[in-house]
Design an enzyme around this catalytic site. Sequence first.
Site, mmCIF file in Angstrom:
data_model
loop_
_atom_site.group_PDB
_atom_site.id
_atom_site.type_symbol
_atom_site.label_atom_id
_atom_site.label_comp_id
_atom_site.label_asym_id
_atom_site.label_seq_id
_atom_site.Cartn_x
_atom_site.Cartn_y
_atom_site.Cartn_z
ATOM 1 N N SER A 75 10.606 -65.323 -43.572
ATOM 2 C CA SER A 75 10.145 -65.270 -42.178
ATOM 3 C C SER A 75 9.877 -63.836 -41.734
ATOM 4 O O SER A 75 10.466 -62.894 -42.258
ATOM 5 C CB SER A 75 11.195 -65.869 -41.247
ATOM 6 O OG SER A 75 11.446 -67.201 -41.588
HETATM 7 N N1 SAH Z 1 15.788 -67.829 -44.602
HETATM 8 C C1 SAH Z 1 14.835 -67.741 -45.690
HETATM 9 C C2 SAH Z 1 13.585 -68.495 -45.345
HETATM 10 C C3 SAH Z 1 13.067 -69.226 -46.516
HETATM 11 S S1 SAH Z 1 11.872 -70.480 -46.148
HETATM 12 C C4 SAH Z 1 14.586 -66.286 -46.036
HETATM 13 O O1 SAH Z 1 15.107 -65.417 -45.336
HETATM 14 O O2 SAH Z 1 13.924 -66.000 -47.029
HETATM 15 C C5 SAH Z 1 12.866 -71.923 -46.010
HETATM 16 C C6 SAH Z 1 13.690 -72.295 -47.205
HETATM 17 O O3 SAH Z 1 14.279 -73.563 -46.942
HETATM 18 C C7 SAH Z 1 12.903 -72.464 -48.500
HETATM 19 O O4 SAH Z 1 13.460 -71.654 -49.493
HETATM 20 C C8 SAH Z 1 13.051 -73.939 -48.831
HETATM 21 O O5 SAH Z 1 13.107 -74.216 -50.212
HETATM 22 C C9 SAH Z 1 14.359 -74.274 -48.144
HETATM 23 N N2 SAH Z 1 14.568 -75.696 -47.855
HETATM 24 C C10 SAH Z 1 13.683 -76.594 -47.380
HETATM 25 N N3 SAH Z 1 14.260 -77.820 -47.261
HETATM 26 C C11 SAH Z 1 15.555 -77.658 -47.662
HETATM 27 C C12 SAH Z 1 16.653 -78.548 -47.787
HETATM 28 N N4 SAH Z 1 16.581 -79.841 -47.458
HETATM 29 N N5 SAH Z 1 17.826 -78.053 -48.252
HETATM 30 C C13 SAH Z 1 17.942 -76.738 -48.586
HETATM 31 N N6 SAH Z 1 16.941 -75.856 -48.501
HETATM 32 C C14 SAH Z 1 15.753 -76.309 -48.050
#
Ligand code: SAH
Length: 226
Positions: A75
């Site tokens: 993000s």
């Molecule tokens: N906070 C992260 C943002 C990553 S984007 C950062 O700082 O980089 C969101 C993330 O959520 C992705 O890596 C995706 O794989 C994960 N995600 C999506 N659905 C999920 C679920 N049901 N359980 C765990 N992770 C999930």
Amino acid sequence: MHSPEGLAERLRGVGMTSQRTRNRMAERLAKQGIADPRVLETLAREPRHLFLDEALAHRAYEDTSLPIGHGQTLSQPWIVARMTELVLRETPRRVLEIGTGSGYQTLILARLIPELWSVERINALHHRAAARLRLLEVRNVHLRLSDGGHGWQDAAPFDVILLTACAGELPEPLLAQLDEEGVMILPLADAKGAQWLTRVRRRGEAFEVQRLEKVRFVPLLQGVIR
Ligand code: SAH
């Protein structure tokens, strides 16, 4: 995937330029309304560029989201700062994050709260984030590869649960893992597909839902990818 050795080299390589760039990012965030000095100081200090592939690292402090592979994104700094500010407002001791991704938001939270649990559904991202956090000597975070839709039952209840992927509806199992006075912060899609940063406050058996601002996140998905 980076070896921890490669990361260590890049960490040593953090020079004055990065520090100046980080300070400028923090100044920009303050102008954009981020008011909590703990959040600004932490973002100014921590190496966001280590959470990106080397080819993208030079863009780490721009005000933009960036790809981290597997169709996922880190993000933009503003949203990390905003969500951290919302979490800190609750003065939480125990926080669960759904969506470790690169591990950057995890790092920022870990520096500011006593104990953190974070789950990721994509194995490669989970491992890479774990290596980065180890290297930065983060010791108050528990990471797990699992579908965050189920939360982390053994460690519940949590003061705050933070989702970094957008839910289509309020995830019931997660609501149940909130403390009696706990708060969930999540991007939540409306019927038209618009995403809203949303705060859900638990009051015993009741839940108050408050819509904050419009946001854009990758979707919350089901299952684990090994
Ligand atoms: N906070 C992260 C943002 C990553 S984007 C950062 O700082 O980089 C969101 C993330 O959520 C992705 O890596 C995706 O794989 C994960 N995600 C999506 N659905 C999920 C679920 N049901 N359980 C765990 N992770 C999930």
